[in-house]
Write a protein that holds these residues in place. Structure first.
Motif, PDB file in Angstrom:
ATOM      1  N   GLN A 133       5.865  16.442  -3.725  1.00 32.79           N
ATOM      2  CA  GLN A 133       5.070  15.353  -3.132  1.00 32.79           C
ATOM      3  C   GLN A 133       3.860  15.009  -4.007  1.00 32.79           C
ATOM      4  O   GLN A 133       3.530  13.845  -4.195  1.00 32.79           O
ATOM      5  CB  GLN A 133       4.582  15.746  -1.738  1.00 32.79           C
ATOM      6  CG  GLN A 133       5.657  15.584  -0.654  1.00 32.79           C
ATOM      7  CD  GLN A 133       5.193  16.089   0.706  1.00 32.79           C
ATOM      8  OE1 GLN A 133       4.085  16.579   0.846  1.00 32.79           O
ATOM      9  NE2 GLN A 133       6.060  15.973   1.692  1.00 32.79           N
ATOM     10  N   ASN A 159      10.922   1.861 -10.866  1.00 30.56           N
ATOM     11  CA  ASN A 159       9.588   1.308 -10.597  1.00 30.56           C
ATOM     12  C   ASN A 159       8.561   1.884 -11.577  1.00 30.56           C
ATOM     13  O   ASN A 159       8.873   2.761 -12.380  1.00 30.56           O
ATOM     14  CB  ASN A 159       9.151   1.634  -9.167  1.00 30.56           C
ATOM     15  CG  ASN A 159       9.785   0.685  -8.160  1.00 30.56           C
ATOM     16  OD1 ASN A 159      10.832   0.100  -8.426  1.00 30.56           O
ATOM     17  ND2 ASN A 159       9.159   0.541  -7.010  1.00 30.56           N
ATOM     18  N   THR A 216       4.875  12.721  -6.696  1.00 25.82           N
ATOM     19  CA  THR A 216       5.584  11.477  -6.365  1.00 25.82           C
ATOM     20  C   THR A 216       4.819  10.593  -5.376  1.00 25.82           C
ATOM     21  O   THR A 216       5.053   9.382  -5.330  1.00 25.82           O
ATOM     22  CB  THR A 216       6.982  11.777  -5.771  1.00 25.82           C
ATOM     23  OG1 THR A 216       6.833  12.732  -4.715  1.00 25.82           O
ATOM     24  CG2 THR A 216       7.917  12.341  -6.820  1.00 25.82           C
ATOM     25  N   ASP A 217       3.958  11.173  -4.589  1.00 27.13           N
ATOM     26  CA  ASP A 217       3.199  10.383  -3.625  1.00 27.13           C
ATOM     27  C   ASP A 217       1.919   9.870  -4.295  1.00 27.13           C
ATOM     28  O   ASP A 217       1.163  10.656  -4.879  1.00 27.13           O
ATOM     29  CB  ASP A 217       2.859  11.266  -2.410  1.00 27.13           C
ATOM     30  CG  ASP A 217       2.030  10.535  -1.384  1.00 27.13           C
ATOM     31  OD1 ASP A 217       2.623   9.898  -0.500  1.00 27.13           O
ATOM     32  OD2 ASP A 217       0.786  10.587  -1.492  1.00 27.13           O
ATOM     33  N   ILE A 218       1.695   8.556  -4.217  1.00 29.73           N
ATOM     34  CA  ILE A 218       0.558   7.942  -4.936  1.00 29.73           C
ATOM     35  C   ILE A 218      -0.775   8.555  -4.520  1.00 29.73           C
ATOM     36  O   ILE A 218      -1.622   8.872  -5.356  1.00 29.73           O
ATOM     37  CB  ILE A 218       0.538   6.408  -4.689  1.00 29.73           C
ATOM     38  CG1 ILE A 218       1.755   5.754  -5.342  1.00 29.73           C
ATOM     39  CG2 ILE A 218      -0.749   5.781  -5.232  1.00 29.73           C
ATOM     40  CD1 ILE A 218       1.835   5.934  -6.832  1.00 29.73           C
ATOM     41  N   LYS A 219      -0.949   8.747  -3.240  1.00 30.30           N
ATOM     42  CA  LYS A 219      -2.206   9.306  -2.741  1.00 30.30           C
ATOM     43  C   LYS A 219      -2.392  10.730  -3.269  1.00 30.30           C
ATOM     44  O   LYS A 219      -3.492  11.121  -3.688  1.00 30.30           O
ATOM     45  CB  LYS A 219      -2.175   9.278  -1.205  1.00 30.30           C
ATOM     46  CG  LYS A 219      -3.389   9.864  -0.523  1.00 30.30           C
ATOM     47  CD  LYS A 219      -4.234   8.798   0.162  1.00 30.30           C
ATOM     48  CE  LYS A 219      -5.503   9.389   0.804  1.00 30.30           C
ATOM     49  NZ  LYS A 219      -6.511   9.792  -0.141  1.00 30.30           N
ATOM     50  N   ARG A 277      -1.826   3.866  -9.141  1.00 29.72           N
ATOM     51  CA  ARG A 277      -1.199   2.744  -8.424  1.00 29.72           C
ATOM     52  C   ARG A 277       0.311   2.719  -8.674  1.00 29.72           C
ATOM     53  O   ARG A 277       0.796   3.280  -9.648  1.00 29.72           O
ATOM     54  CB  ARG A 277      -1.789   1.418  -8.912  1.00 29.72           C
ATOM     55  CG  ARG A 277      -3.311   1.372  -8.893  1.00 29.72           C
ATOM     56  CD  ARG A 277      -3.843   0.082  -9.494  1.00 29.72           C
ATOM     57  NE  ARG A 277      -5.256   0.186  -9.854  1.00 29.72           N
ATOM     58  CZ  ARG A 277      -5.949  -0.751 -10.494  1.00 29.72           C
ATOM     59  NH1 ARG A 277      -5.361  -1.892 -10.852  1.00 29.72           N
ATOM     60  NH2 ARG A 277      -7.220  -0.566 -10.793  1.00 29.72           N
ATOM     61  N   GLY A 278       1.026   2.029  -7.828  1.00 26.30           N
ATOM     62  CA  GLY A 278       2.465   1.862  -8.019  1.00 26.30           C
ATOM     63  C   GLY A 278       3.277   2.562  -6.953  1.00 26.30           C
ATOM     64  O   GLY A 278       2.746   3.022  -5.938  1.00 26.30           O
ATOM     65  N   THR A 279       4.570   2.648  -7.193  1.00 18.78           N
ATOM     66  CA  THR A 279       5.484   3.282  -6.244  1.00 18.78           C
ATOM     67  C   THR A 279       6.427   4.200  -7.006  1.00 18.78           C
ATOM     68  O   THR A 279       7.024   3.806  -8.011  1.00 18.78           O
ATOM     69  CB  THR A 279       6.350   2.224  -5.515  1.00 18.78           C
ATOM     70  OG1 THR A 279       5.506   1.150  -5.110  1.00 18.78           O
ATOM     71  CG2 THR A 279       7.031   2.827  -4.301  1.00 18.78           C
ATOM     72  N   SER A 280       6.558   5.408  -6.533  1.00 21.76           N
ATOM     73  CA  SER A 280       7.410   6.378  -7.215  1.00 21.76           C
ATOM     74  C   SER A 280       8.858   6.246  -6.764  1.00 21.76           C
ATOM     75  O   SER A 280       9.328   7.005  -5.911  1.00 21.76           O
ATOM     76  CB  SER A 280       6.885   7.787  -6.949  1.00 21.76           C
ATOM     77  OG  SER A 280       7.696   8.726  -7.615  1.00 21.76           O
ATOM     78  N   LYS A 281       9.526   5.233  -7.345  1.00 22.99           N
ATOM     79  CA  LYS A 281      10.972   5.073  -7.118  1.00 22.99           C
ATOM     80  C   LYS A 281      11.604   4.849  -8.469  1.00 22.99           C
ATOM     81  O   LYS A 281      10.982   4.217  -9.344  1.00 22.99           O
ATOM     82  CB  LYS A 281      11.237   3.843  -6.241  1.00 22.99           C
ATOM     83  CG  LYS A 281      10.915   4.065  -4.784  1.00 22.99           C
ATOM     84  CD  LYS A 281      11.346   2.861  -3.952  1.00 22.99           C
ATOM     85  CE  LYS A 281      11.008   3.090  -2.482  1.00 22.99           C
ATOM     86  NZ  LYS A 281      11.080   1.853  -1.704  1.00 22.99           N
ATOM     87  N   LEU A 337       4.531   3.424 -12.407  1.00 17.19           N
ATOM     88  CA  LEU A 337       3.303   4.078 -11.957  1.00 17.19           C
ATOM     89  C   LEU A 337       2.200   3.729 -12.941  1.00 17.19           C
ATOM     90  O   LEU A 337       2.434   3.718 -14.155  1.00 17.19           O
ATOM     91  CB  LEU A 337       3.481   5.600 -11.927  1.00 17.19           C
ATOM     92  CG  LEU A 337       4.512   6.147 -10.949  1.00 17.19           C
ATOM     93  CD1 LEU A 337       4.704   7.649 -11.179  1.00 17.19           C
ATOM     94  CD2 LEU A 337       4.057   5.887  -9.513  1.00 17.19           C
TER      95      LEU A 337
END
Lengths: 151, 151
Positions: free
Chosen positions: B24, B48, B27-30, B41-45, B50
């Motif tokens: 986590q 996509n 992979t989790d932005i926060k 910033r961004g999305t961990s997919k 980061l």
């Protein structure tokens, strides 16, 4: 057997200290014992040996080359970690108006898996201990070193 | 132009946390913003991007592969440091009864001088920040990161 490829660990830190003081911290036994391991023995003269003790384990180096306030070069001697056999350590110093940079190379690794990644992280920890020692008067030599795992 | 040789930075740390939690934090932005840079910033997919911001400088990565609780793979995208162009970052996780080990590889460096030694030391600092974040609830992301020089 011919070695095809070897690997190096490299680091760089900038210390607010003179190159003279940084060189002392890499060559004076008492000062060495303030940032890598508290139990450091030997004499830093070319051809002589340095012993870095971790309780009952000893990592031993021959001093290969010394250039005052500029360069320190050690080679692993008989005792110590199998992965460190034949490896060498070099500290190169250069100063600008703000700091003395220590360029660190631990070369001659046969493999960059196994102990290599752990030692890479651990060398950063000890070089930061060197920096802290020279800037604040207090380093974090073994057994007071920062743990990078829970082994 | 054919690349003859590339270099890797490698590190390993052991964190007292589950592989789920470590994954986590990768992979989790926060959670990412709690150990590398506060402005993430961004999305961990997969596919996509980061973005890791350091004031007005951005290091951007494409997410190449994700294996839940096991593996994270990014590749440097257009923005960022010239030395990091084409480089890739891999985090591999494995757990034993005491901890989750994070094996870190930053590969594809064209040179192991220049920024390489500085980044090697700095990666150790940020991985220790990741460890501290997961073990104590508080990491040291930029701009609160430990300085390795006085630049």
């Amino acid at each position: 057997m011919k070695k095809i490829k070897t690997y190096e660990i490299r680091h760089e830190i900038g210390i607010k200290a003179t190159s003279k003081l940084v060189y002392q911290a890499l060559t004076d036994i008492k000062m060495l014992s303030n940032w890598w391991t508290s139990d450091t023995r030997g004499t830093s003269k070319v051809g002589n040996f340095l012993e870095f003790w971790f309780v009952d384990f000893c990592q031993k180096f021959e001093v290969i080359e010394l250039k005052q306030n500029q360069f320190v070069h050690w080679k692993c001697a008989d005792k110590g970690l199998e992965d460190w056999e034949e490896t060498e350590i070099r500290f190169s110093l250069r100063s600008d108006e703000k700091q003395c940079f220590v360029n660190f190379i631990h070369s001659g690794w046969q493999d960059n898996t196994g102990l290599y990644p752990h030692c890479s992280t651990k060398w950063a920890v000890f070089l930061l201990s060197l920096k802290e020692f020279l800037e604040t008067g207090r380093g974090r030599p073994f057994p007071h070193d920062l743990a990078v795992n829970h082994n």
